[in-house]
Write an enzyme that holds these catalytic residues in place. Structure first.
Site, PDB file in Angstrom:
ATOM      1  N   GLU A 138       0.809  -1.225   0.000  1.00  0.00           N
ATOM      2  CA  GLU A 138       0.000   0.000   0.000  1.00  0.00           C
ATOM      3  C   GLU A 138       0.843   1.277   0.000  1.00  0.00           C
ATOM      4  O   GLU A 138       0.775   2.082   0.949  1.00  0.00           O
ATOM      5  CB  GLU A 138      -0.946   0.009   1.212  1.00  0.00           C
ATOM      6  CG  GLU A 138      -1.861  -1.193   1.283  1.00  0.00           C
ATOM      7  CD  GLU A 138      -2.920  -1.094   2.382  1.00  0.00           C
ATOM      8  OE1 GLU A 138      -2.816  -0.196   3.236  1.00  0.00           O
ATOM      9  OE2 GLU A 138      -3.854  -1.899   2.388  1.00  0.00           O
ATOM     10  N   GLU A 153      -5.073  -8.869   0.748  1.00  0.00           N
ATOM     11  CA  GLU A 153      -5.696  -8.562   2.046  1.00  0.00           C
ATOM     12  C   GLU A 153      -7.183  -8.307   1.815  1.00  0.00           C
ATOM     13  O   GLU A 153      -7.566  -7.664   0.836  1.00  0.00           O
ATOM     14  CB  GLU A 153      -5.131  -7.282   2.693  1.00  0.00           C
ATOM     15  CG  GLU A 153      -3.777  -7.399   3.320  1.00  0.00           C
ATOM     16  CD  GLU A 153      -3.309  -6.093   3.989  1.00  0.00           C
ATOM     17  OE1 GLU A 153      -4.154  -5.337   4.517  1.00  0.00           O
ATOM     18  OE2 GLU A 153      -2.088  -5.855   3.976  1.00  0.00           O
TER      19      GLU A 153
HETATM   20  C1  BGP Z   1      -4.156  -2.361   5.629  1.00  0.00           C
HETATM   21  C2  BGP Z   1      -2.728  -2.549   6.057  1.00  0.00           C
HETATM   22  C3  BGP Z   1      -2.535  -3.421   7.239  1.00  0.00           C
HETATM   23  C4  BGP Z   1      -3.665  -3.473   8.229  1.00  0.00           C
HETATM   24  C5  BGP Z   1      -5.046  -3.358   7.617  1.00  0.00           C
HETATM   25  C6  BGP Z   1      -6.172  -3.105   8.589  1.00  0.00           C
HETATM   26  O1  BGP Z   1      -4.316  -1.096   5.101  1.00  0.00           O
HETATM   27  O2  BGP Z   1      -1.938  -3.085   5.027  1.00  0.00           O
HETATM   28  O3  BGP Z   1      -1.301  -3.122   7.793  1.00  0.00           O
HETATM   29  O4  BGP Z   1      -3.412  -2.788   9.358  1.00  0.00           O
HETATM   30  O5  BGP Z   1      -5.095  -2.378   6.623  1.00  0.00           O
HETATM   31  O6  BGP Z   1      -6.334  -1.737   8.823  1.00  0.00           O
HETATM   32  P1  BGP Z   1      -6.225  -1.083  10.240  1.00  0.00           P
HETATM   33  O7  BGP Z   1      -5.107  -1.752  10.938  1.00  0.00           O
HETATM   34  O8  BGP Z   1      -5.955   0.351  10.010  1.00  0.00           O
HETATM   35  O9  BGP Z   1      -7.535  -1.325  10.901  1.00  0.00           O
END
Ligand code: BGP
Length: 464
Positions: free
Chosen positions: A168, A367
């Site tokens: 990302e 993801e």
């Molecule tokens: C994505 C990232 C992760 C993870 C996930 C969940 O954007 O790659 O690192 O954290 O989101 O989001 P958050 O942790 O902000 O709830």
């Protein structure tokens, strides 16, 4: 057994995590500080319940136990990241032998248990020693990153056959230089453009090195693609605003990664603002010639866009938001804990877009997931969290992935965020995402959730 949704043979089932969110910091481990360690030290109150990056889930010492749980939850593949500041505590120069030993052991243990390791090289975790000199703003960071990448390929490339240059890359731009949720928390469009350019250049240069090393694997990038839907498809101004948002947040990295070029709309805006990034003569050629083999797609939520109706915020301008407004669509389905819309068809739209407009590049869902607060409410008599909402979330998305594959999209796997509950940046352990719970009050005890058992069946049956 005949499945309703049967996936192609060899489909990757697994999950994703990152070094900074899982490993923890241990005395004598030789790790240098990243921007997260530093920021937490400066402003611990910014982190949910003051839980910082040194705590996390202790994977550094517990990876063997965790890999057994990955097996129990049906993993065939797993992605994490090598922490730059662990391997090279100063960001460049001396290699930390304890980090080499740790990543070697972790990788070998995964392979010994039949789980293919995928490694990402950058997950928001700039070494502080480099950030002090500007981080991604500084051209020298690009060189340091390429040297770091080459060190990783040399050390681990005999066994790791799937590499990713960034996770990302738009997020450090947004968080660090536009919307203030990553260190250094600036609002500075000129810096944002330069940081984004350097990330893209660093990615292309690392891809070049990897290909030249002929290690027989694949290299790609992981992008969070947030499809931009106009409020009214019949209003040309809404449509145009959505296209600009798409150029800023998706095509800014997707186009150079896959096609080797930047989107026209973005180039025009950056020129109008007189913010063309500093570059050297052959940079654009490097980007053009070194595109990815494999695309990782992170999908959580769509973006709903309408034409700019609110006044431009002069205190912050120029900002991407000068060109559109976010549209708060009534009656959307929400994940209230994270505040993100749930729109399952978005995953299908992204996959269709890669098929139709990006040469049907080989891709996988790297993801997807649902963070929920207070999951201990759902613990049953056996101590297992009954997260039926997560099973529903995953299966509803998988149905659309299946449909896209039926229609010819070259999507070869699905990774959930995440394997076990982990530390989510400033949200720390607020929202839980894992197939496996981590009980912080009880020595980080791991317990497989209902969704983890369900996922094992999906993986074993290659469908559901
Ligand atoms: C994505 C990232 C992760 C993870 C996930 C969940 O954007 O790659 O690192 O954290 O989101 O989001 P958050 O942790 O902000 O709830």
């Amino acid at each position: 057994m005949k499945m309703d949704y049967q996936f192609p043979a060899g489909f990757w089932w697994g999950s994703a995590a990152s070094g900074p969110q899982t490993e923890g910091v241990f005395e004598g481990d030789g790790k240098g500080a990243s921007i997260w360690d530093y920021w937490y030290q400066q402003e611990p109150e910014k982190f949910f319940n003051r839980v910082g990056p040194e705590k996390t889930s202790q994977v550094y010492t517990r990876y063997q136990e965790d890999i057994q749980l990955m097996k129990e939850t049906g993993h065939t593949t797993f992605r994490t990241s090598i922490q730059w500041s662990r391997l090279l505590p100063q960001g460049k120069g001396e290699v930390n032998q304890k980090a080499v030993d740790f990543y070697n052991a972790y990788i070998d243990e995964l392979i010994a248990n039949g789980i293919e390791p995928f490694m990402n090289l950058y997950h928001f975790d700039m070494p502080m020693a480099l950030q002090e000199k500007g981080g991604w703003l500084n051209r020298e960071t690009v060189d340091a990153y390429v040297a770091f990448a080459q060190t990783c390929f040399t050390l681990f490339g005999d066994r790791v056959k799937k590499w990713f240059t960034h996770n990302e890359p738009i997020v450090p731009v947004e968080g660090g230089y536009l919307y203030q949720f990553h260190y250094p928390n600036e609002i500075n469009m000129k810096h944002a453009v330069q940081v984004g350019f350097h990330e893209t250049l660093a990615s292309a240069k690392a891809i070049k090195v990897y290909h030249e090393m002929n290690l027989g694997g694949e290299i790609g990038i992981i992008l969070n693609l947030t499809p931009s839907y106009p409020r009214d498809e019949n209003d040309p101004e809404d449509v145009k605003a959505a296209q600009i948002a798409d150029a800023f947040f998706n095509r800014s990295f997707l186009d150079p990664a896959v096609k080797g070029t930047f989107p026209e709309e973005l180039v025009t805006i950056v020129k109008e603002l007189d913010m063309v990034p500093a570059m050297e003569a052959d940079d654009l050629q490097t980007i053009r010639e070194n595109t990815i083999d494999l695309l990782g797609i992170n999908y959580y939520q769509p973006r709903r866009i309408m034409k700019k109706e609110s006044p431009i915020d002069q205190a912050k301008s120029p900002m991407p938001d000068d060109y559109f407004d976010n549209y708060d669509m009534p009656n959307k389905k929400m994940n209230p804990y994270r505040g993100w819309e749930i729109y399952e068809k978005g995953i299908y739209d992204i996959l269709t877009n890669t098929r139709e407009n990006y040469g049907n590049i080989k891709c996988y869902i790297s993801e997807n997931g649902m963070g929920v607060e207070g999951e201990e409410r759902f613990v049953n008599a056996d101590g297992v969290i009954e997260d039926d909402y997560r099973i529903e979330f995953v299966s509803d998305h998988l149905k659309y992935v299946h449909q896209a594959i039926q229609e010819g999209t070259n999507c070869v796997g699905y990774h959930m965020w995440t394997c076990m509950d982990n530390w989510s940046w400033t949200n720390a352990y607020k929202n839980r995402y894992g197939f496996i719970s981590v009980d912080l009050a009880n020595d980080a005890k791991r317990t497989v959730k209902k969704s983890g058992r369900w996922f094992k069946e999906v993986s074993d049956n290659n469908g559901f």
